[in-house]
Structures are given as structure tokens and as C-alpha cells.
Design an enzyme around this catalytic site. Structure first.
Site, PDB file in Angstrom:
ATOM      1  N   ASN A  12       5.166  -1.683   0.795  1.00 35.88           N
ATOM      2  CA  ASN A  12       4.151  -0.662   0.522  1.00 35.88           C
ATOM      3  C   ASN A  12       3.851   0.013   1.858  1.00 35.88           C
ATOM      4  OD1 ASN A  12       1.961   0.893  -0.082  1.00 35.88           O
ATOM      5  ND2 ASN A  12       0.584  -0.808  -0.600  1.00 35.88           N
ATOM      6  N   LYS A  14       2.059   2.474   2.448  1.00 34.53           N
ATOM      7  CA  LYS A  14       0.694   3.051   2.518  1.00 34.53           C
ATOM      8  C   LYS A  14       0.779   4.466   3.103  1.00 34.53           C
ATOM      9  CE  LYS A  14      -1.146  -1.577   2.520  1.00 34.53           C
ATOM     10  NZ  LYS A  14      -2.203  -2.510   2.888  1.00 34.53           N
ATOM     11  N   HIS A  98      -4.058  -0.803  -6.663  1.00 29.08           N
ATOM     12  CA  HIS A  98      -4.114  -1.444  -5.347  1.00 29.08           C
ATOM     13  C   HIS A  98      -5.578  -1.526  -4.908  1.00 29.08           C
ATOM     14  CE1 HIS A  98      -3.629  -2.256  -1.109  1.00 29.08           C
ATOM     15  NE2 HIS A  98      -2.392  -2.640  -1.380  1.00 29.08           N
TER      16      HIS A  98
HETATM   17  P1  13P Z   1      -0.353  -6.210   4.577  1.00 27.11           P
HETATM   18  O1  13P Z   1       1.008  -6.832   4.328  1.00 27.11           O
HETATM   19  O2  13P Z   1      -0.357  -5.210   5.671  1.00 27.11           O
HETATM   20  O3  13P Z   1      -1.416  -7.243   4.654  1.00 27.11           O
HETATM   21  O4  13P Z   1      -0.669  -5.352   3.244  1.00 27.11           O
HETATM   22  C1  13P Z   1      -0.553  -5.946   2.013  1.00 27.11           C
HETATM   23  C2  13P Z   1      -0.671  -4.911   0.965  1.00 27.11           C
HETATM   24  O5  13P Z   1      -1.717  -4.329   0.769  1.00 27.11           O
HETATM   25  C3  13P Z   1       0.539  -4.548   0.223  1.00 27.11           C
HETATM   26  O6  13P Z   1       0.255  -3.743  -0.863  1.00 27.11           O
END
Ligand code: 13P
Length: 253
Positions: A12, A14, A98
Site C-alpha cells: 500500500n 499510500k 483503510h
Molecule cells: P505500515 O506497514 O507502514 O505500518 O502501514 C500498514 C498499512 O497501513 C498498510 O495498509
């Protein structure tokens, strides 16, 4: 992991990566990955990069995912995009609910259920993200929270829709904090989520992939993925580093 269920390593990204960085990261993943037929690799990327990255992945077996989509297919929803638009770019998976969207963008259970239904309607596989906050965990409300997040979706789409979906358990306190649930903590929760699904349908529960997310990284992936009910990972920060992401992928193989 169980041999009988599909295994998935999903990144992900983001809201990260310029256009050039996204192309570089995806190209490196394509070039360096050694895919195993038993483990699906998926990258969930920012919408703006779909056109570039879908072209890059076209001859690979890496799946392309999105991080959110509206529940309607079109209309007066300024700034939004729909699952049907994503399907045009060979997007095959959609993160739904999410915790960052639930917390910062008003994605409540009702919206999450509608987004899940719309994704299915346009042929995208929804990945339902569920998770408790630290406060809720301290108050021993973890299972109650997770069950109600799942129930809200089952109420709208029915249990059988989960034959086309995954669940990702992401404890909010472990996201982006470097703090991970221990393999035993995560396994216990995954087993309880699966038991809840089994109350509705044993068949669905037996085949439902449940991914763990929350600071999964190259160092802890193997121990987490060794647990019976952890079928893969949803990885944030570590999915932006090619070497780490591929190490996590190998740990699932
Ligand atoms: P991290 O791996 O950066 O903790 O993020 C997890 C997450 O939100 C994946 O969707």
C-alpha cells in the site's frame, strides 16, 4: 499460512511517490521480482499513477490495486473516482475501509459497505481493512470492533460475496509506528476473525485470505507469515523499498 488458501503480499503505497518515483519503483519491482505461482503480488498505488503503472505491469503477473473508490459509478462527486473508472486501467483489487480513510475521510461502516459492493459490481476484488485503536484494545474491545466492521459489510453484500474478497487485519496502533502485533497476538485475532466468518459459512471462512498489516517488514514477515491464519501481508512503509518488499514476498513463498 495454510496451503489450502491463496497467499497475498500487497503493498500500500499510500500518498507517496512522484510520477518518476512511481515508475522507478514499479519498474524495479517488475525487474527484480521472482514470482511464485502460489503467492499473489499486488501493489495498491495512488490513482494518478494508474495509467503509467498499468502499462508497466501489463506483461507481468503483478496485480494492480487502488486505495479507495466512490460507491457510485459516475455523477456529481467532485474529486472522486469510481471503481468502474479504475477497472478501465486493469485495476483488479481495491482497498476498502483503510483505517486512515475511516479516521480522516469519514469512511464509516455504511460507506465502506457501499464501496465494497461497488468494487465487486465492477469486477474488483475488495480488500476489507479492519482494525482496532489502542484505546479499544486496552478496553478489550478488539473483537467487538472487528466483528462489527465485518458485520456491517456482510449485512449489505451477504456472506457469499466474501468468496471474491480478502480481509486485512490492521491494528491501528501498529500502523506506521514500527510497533507490530506479535505473531501470537496477530494469529489469535486472525483465528477469531476466521471463527466469526465460520459462524456464517464454514466454506467461506476456510478459503478467505486474511492478511496482516501494521509495520510488517523484512525482519518480522517470516514469523508473522508462519502463523496458520495469516495468509499474507498488507505493507505500507516497507513496500516503498524494493528490496524489503521482495524479501517480504519471499517470506510468503
Ligand atoms: P505500515 O506497514 O507502514 O505500518 O502501514 C500498514 C498499512 O497501513 C498498510 O495498509
Amino acid at each position: 499460512m495454510s496451503d489450502s488458501r491463496r497467499r497475498i503480499i500487497a503493498g500500500n503505497w499510500k500518498m507517496n511517490c512522484s510520477r518518476a518515483e512511481a515508475i522507478q519503483l514499479a519498474s524495479a519491482i517488475v525487474a527484480d521480482s521472482n514470482l511464485n505461482n502460489n503467492v499473489e503480488m499486488l501493489i495498491c498505488i495512488p490513482h494518478i499513477h494508474m495509467a503509467d503503472i498499468s502499462k508497466l505491469l501489463i506483461n507481468s503477473k503483478i496485480y494492480l490495486g487502488a486505495q479507495d473508490a466512490h460507491w457510485e459509478s459516475s455523477g456529481a462527486f467532485t474529486g472522486e473516482i469510481s471503481s468502474s473508472m479504475l477497472a478501465d486501467y486493469q485495476v483488479s483489487h481495491l482497498l476498502v475501509g483503510h483505517s486512515e480513510r475511516r479516521e480522516m475521510f469519514a469512511d464509516d461502516d455504511s460507506r465502506v459497505a457501499k464501496k465494497f459492493a461497488a468494487a465487486l459490481n465492477y469486477g474488483l476484488k475488495p480488500i476489507l481493512c479492519i482494525g482496532e485503536s489502542l484505546e479499544q484494545r486496552k478496553q478489550e474491545m478488539t473483537l467487538e470492533v472487528l466483528k462489527s466492521q465485518c458485520q456491517a459489510v456482510v449485512d449489505v453484500v451477504g456472506i457469499n460475496a466474501f468468496s471474491q474478497a480478502y480481509v486485512a487485519y490492521e491494528p491501528i496502533w501498529a500502523i506506521g509506528t514500527g510497533q507490530t502485533a506479535t505473531p501470537e497476538q496477530a494469529e489469535q485475532v486472525h483465528a477469531e476473525i476466521r471463527a466469526w466468518f465460520a459462524e456464517q459459512s464454514k466454506d467461506i471462512a476456510a478459503q478467505l485470505p486474511i492478511l496482516y498489516g501494521g509495520s510488517m517488514n523484512a525482519a518480522n514477515a517470516e514469523d508473522l507469515l508462519a502463523q496458520d491464519n495469516i495468509d499474507g501481508g498488507l505493507i505500507g512503509g516497507a513496500s516503498l523499498k524494493v528490496e524489503d518488499f521482495l524479501k517480504i514476498y519471499s517470506a510468503a513463498g
